[in-house]
Design a protein around this motif. Structure first.
Motif, short mmCIF file in Angstrom:
data_model
loop_
_atom_site.label_atom_id
_atom_site.label_comp_id
_atom_site.label_asym_id
_atom_site.label_seq_id
_atom_site.Cartn_x
_atom_site.Cartn_y
_atom_site.Cartn_z
N THR A 143 -38.92 -121.90 -20.96
CA THR A 143 -37.83 -121.97 -20.14
C THR A 143 -37.63 -120.59 -19.49
O THR A 143 -36.67 -120.31 -18.78
CB THR A 143 -36.60 -122.57 -20.44
N LYS A 144 -38.58 -119.68 -19.41
CA LYS A 144 -38.01 -118.20 -19.00
C LYS A 144 -38.12 -118.33 -17.61
O LYS A 144 -36.90 -117.83 -17.00
CB LYS A 144 -39.35 -117.24 -19.37
N ALA A 145 -38.91 -118.84 -16.77
CA ALA A 145 -38.72 -119.09 -15.40
C ALA A 145 -38.65 -120.42 -15.03
O ALA A 145 -38.54 -120.84 -13.58
CB ALA A 145 -40.22 -118.31 -14.83
N THR A 146 -38.49 -121.44 -15.74
CA THR A 146 -38.07 -122.77 -15.33
C THR A 146 -37.26 -123.40 -16.19
O THR A 146 -36.88 -122.95 -17.32
CB THR A 146 -39.67 -123.71 -15.73
N PRO A 147 -36.42 -124.21 -15.48
CA PRO A 147 -35.18 -124.74 -16.14
C PRO A 147 -35.64 -125.89 -17.05
O PRO A 147 -36.81 -126.48 -16.81
CB PRO A 147 -34.51 -125.58 -14.97
N LYS A 148 -34.97 -126.04 -18.18
CA LYS A 148 -35.27 -127.06 -19.14
C LYS A 148 -35.36 -128.32 -18.77
O LYS A 148 -36.34 -129.02 -18.98
CB LYS A 148 -34.52 -126.83 -20.28
N GLU A 149 -34.46 -128.55 -17.57
CA GLU A 149 -34.47 -129.93 -17.06
C GLU A 149 -35.85 -130.19 -16.25
O GLU A 149 -36.07 -131.24 -15.82
CB GLU A 149 -33.41 -130.15 -16.15
N MET A 150 -36.70 -129.18 -16.12
CA MET A 150 -38.01 -129.67 -15.23
C MET A 150 -39.01 -129.75 -16.32
O MET A 150 -40.53 -129.84 -15.85
CB MET A 150 -38.43 -128.28 -14.43
N LEU A 151 -38.92 -129.70 -17.52
CA LEU A 151 -39.93 -130.02 -18.82
C LEU A 151 -40.19 -131.45 -18.42
O LEU A 151 -39.39 -132.18 -18.24
CB LEU A 151 -39.48 -129.56 -19.94
N PRO A 152 -41.62 -131.70 -18.59
CA PRO A 152 -41.81 -133.20 -18.23
C PRO A 152 -42.01 -133.99 -19.73
O PRO A 152 -42.30 -133.48 -20.59
CB PRO A 152 -43.37 -133.09 -17.84
N ILE A 153 -41.65 -135.30 -19.44
CA ILE A 153 -41.89 -136.14 -20.49
C ILE A 153 -43.16 -137.06 -19.77
O ILE A 153 -42.88 -137.78 -19.00
CB ILE A 153 -40.42 -137.09 -20.78
N VAL A 154 -44.10 -136.87 -20.57
CA VAL A 154 -45.56 -137.66 -20.04
C VAL A 154 -45.62 -136.82 -18.40
O VAL A 154 -45.95 -135.67 -18.74
CB VAL A 154 -45.42 -139.05 -19.90
N ASP A 155 -45.34 -137.50 -17.53
CA ASP A 155 -45.67 -136.67 -16.41
C ASP A 155 -44.45 -136.80 -15.49
O ASP A 155 -44.47 -136.41 -14.27
CB ASP A 155 -46.60 -137.78 -15.50
N LYS A 156 -43.22 -136.95 -15.93
CA LYS A 156 -42.12 -136.84 -15.18
C LYS A 156 -41.11 -135.78 -15.61
O LYS A 156 -40.82 -135.76 -16.72
CB LYS A 156 -41.31 -138.16 -14.93
N PRO A 157 -40.49 -134.72 -14.74
CA PRO A 157 -39.60 -133.81 -15.42
C PRO A 157 -38.32 -134.56 -15.91
O PRO A 157 -37.91 -135.72 -15.21
CB PRO A 157 -39.16 -132.96 -14.34
N LEU A 158 -37.50 -134.01 -16.90
CA LEU A 158 -36.26 -134.69 -17.38
C LEU A 158 -35.33 -135.20 -16.31
O LEU A 158 -34.83 -136.00 -16.22
CB LEU A 158 -35.77 -133.72 -18.31
N ILE A 159 -35.36 -134.02 -15.50
CA ILE A 159 -34.12 -134.30 -14.36
C ILE A 159 -34.35 -135.42 -13.59
O ILE A 159 -33.43 -136.04 -13.00
CB ILE A 159 -34.05 -133.07 -13.51
N GLN A 160 -35.69 -135.75 -13.30
CA GLN A 160 -35.89 -137.02 -12.32
C GLN A 160 -35.73 -138.31 -13.19
O GLN A 160 -35.10 -139.17 -12.62
CB GLN A 160 -37.68 -136.92 -12.27
N TYR A 161 -35.80 -138.40 -14.53
CA TYR A 161 -35.01 -139.32 -15.15
C TYR A 161 -33.75 -139.53 -15.08
O TYR A 161 -33.35 -140.74 -14.97
CB TYR A 161 -35.41 -139.36 -16.73
N ALA A 162 -32.91 -138.54 -15.15
CA ALA A 162 -31.50 -138.43 -14.92
C ALA A 162 -31.19 -138.94 -13.68
O ALA A 162 -30.10 -139.79 -13.50
CB ALA A 162 -31.02 -137.23 -15.50
N VAL A 163 -31.90 -138.27 -12.53
CA VAL A 163 -31.65 -138.71 -11.09
C VAL A 163 -31.84 -140.47 -10.89
O VAL A 163 -31.02 -140.89 -10.32
CB VAL A 163 -32.51 -137.81 -10.42
#
Ligand code: G1P
Length: 288
Positions: free
Chosen positions: A21-41
């Motif tokens: 998460t140094k340069a990437t928000p943790k919400e962009m970490l993927p679960i399989v192939d989708k970032p967490l924020i996309q599941y939330a959205v």
């Protein structure tokens, strides 16, 4: 008043996930192939919310770019299935849904992040989603909550039963007794020691607030960790209006934590239509 707006606080440091998460928000970490924020959205859109407000920090660009509909990938000899995938990527946000990005200049806590959305929320009720709480459920938790909200028309926070020893990781609530999934809040405390916890119900990252939460956030001052704590504002709000706790249906994964994140990836990979079975065989080989 109809619920249209939802706030995603995405400015946290993600320090439990460094160096990823140094340069990437943790919400962009993927679960399989989708970032967490996309599941939330997707959960928010499925619940009928149409105005998405992201409170971002210094690593915001990737989130904005992820939802940008004008992605232009110039590739020749592209297969039909790839074309479909690119098309889907450009339509994560349907036309009737808008996105606004607000910068939280200083990371002064979850309560402070939500306060940044005040000028956009105005006097409407709104939802808050913490994307690192991924919840697997038949009906999205925000949808479950908006349905309850229609009946109770009061602030509502999602909770789940936890083991008391884990209370140090959650806002812990006290409520009036009830046999159903809705309980009236009588108290809340942020991350107490197990012996001081008022119950074994912990708060999970889905909330619906009346806009009175803003005046509470503005007056509570700095709390634990020298941050403006959402939990302190909820505690203040209980004194003047009803707030309810909702025990949702679903399995929650704490994806802000490495082990929770890995479990979520395993569970979602096992459910994957294309390779779930192959993955299961692989796991069996590993374990047996
Ligand atoms: C935040 C809240 C806490 C809540 C938790 C749910 O804590 O402050 O009350 O129980 O989210 O995930 P955080 O996980 O940001 O430390």
């Amino acid at each position: 008043m109809q619920l249209k707006k939802v706030v995603f606080p995405v400015a946290g440091h993600g320090s439990r996930f460094l160096p990823a998460t140094k340069a990437t928000p943790k919400e962009m970490l993927p679960i399989v192939d989708k970032p967490l924020i996309q599941y939330a959205v997707e959960e928010a859109i499925d619940a009928g919310l149409t105005e998405l407000i992201f409170v971002t920090g210094k690593t915001k660009r990737s989130i904005e770019e992820h939802f940008d509909a004008s992605l232009n990938i110039n590739v020749t000899n592209i297969t039909e299935s790839k074309k479909r995938l690119f098309d889907e990527m450009n339509h994560i946000i349907p036309d009737h849904v808008s996105c606004t990005y607000i910068n939280q200049e200083e990371p002064l806590g979850l309560g402070h992040a939500i306060l940044q959305a005040k000028p956009i929320i105005g006097d409407e009720p709104f939802a808050v989603v913490l994307a690192d709480d991924l919840i697997d459920s038949k009906k999205g938790v925000l949808k479950q909550m908006t349905e309850q909200y229609v009946d109770i028309n009061s602030s509502l926070i999602s909770v789940q039963k936890i083991q008391k020893k884990d209370s140090i990781h959650y806002g812990m609530i006290d409520t009036e007794t009830s046999n159903g999934s809705i309980r009236k809040l009588t108290g809340i405390v942020e991350k107490p020691n197990p012996d001081d916890s008022p119950s074994n119900f912990g708060v999970v990252g889905r909330y619906i607030f009346s806009n009175q939460i803003f005046s509470c956030l503005e007056t509570i001052g700095f709390g634990t960790g020298n941050e403006i704590q959402l939990t302190d504002a909820i505690k203040k709000m209980i004194a003047s209006q009803s707030v309810f706790a909702y025990e949702f249906e679903g399995t929650r994964y704490d994806c802000g934590d490495k082990l929770g994140y890995i479990k979520a990836n395993v569970e979602y990979a096992l459910k994957d239509k294309k390779f779930g079975n192959k993955f299961l065989s692989y796991l069996k080989q590993k374990i047996l």
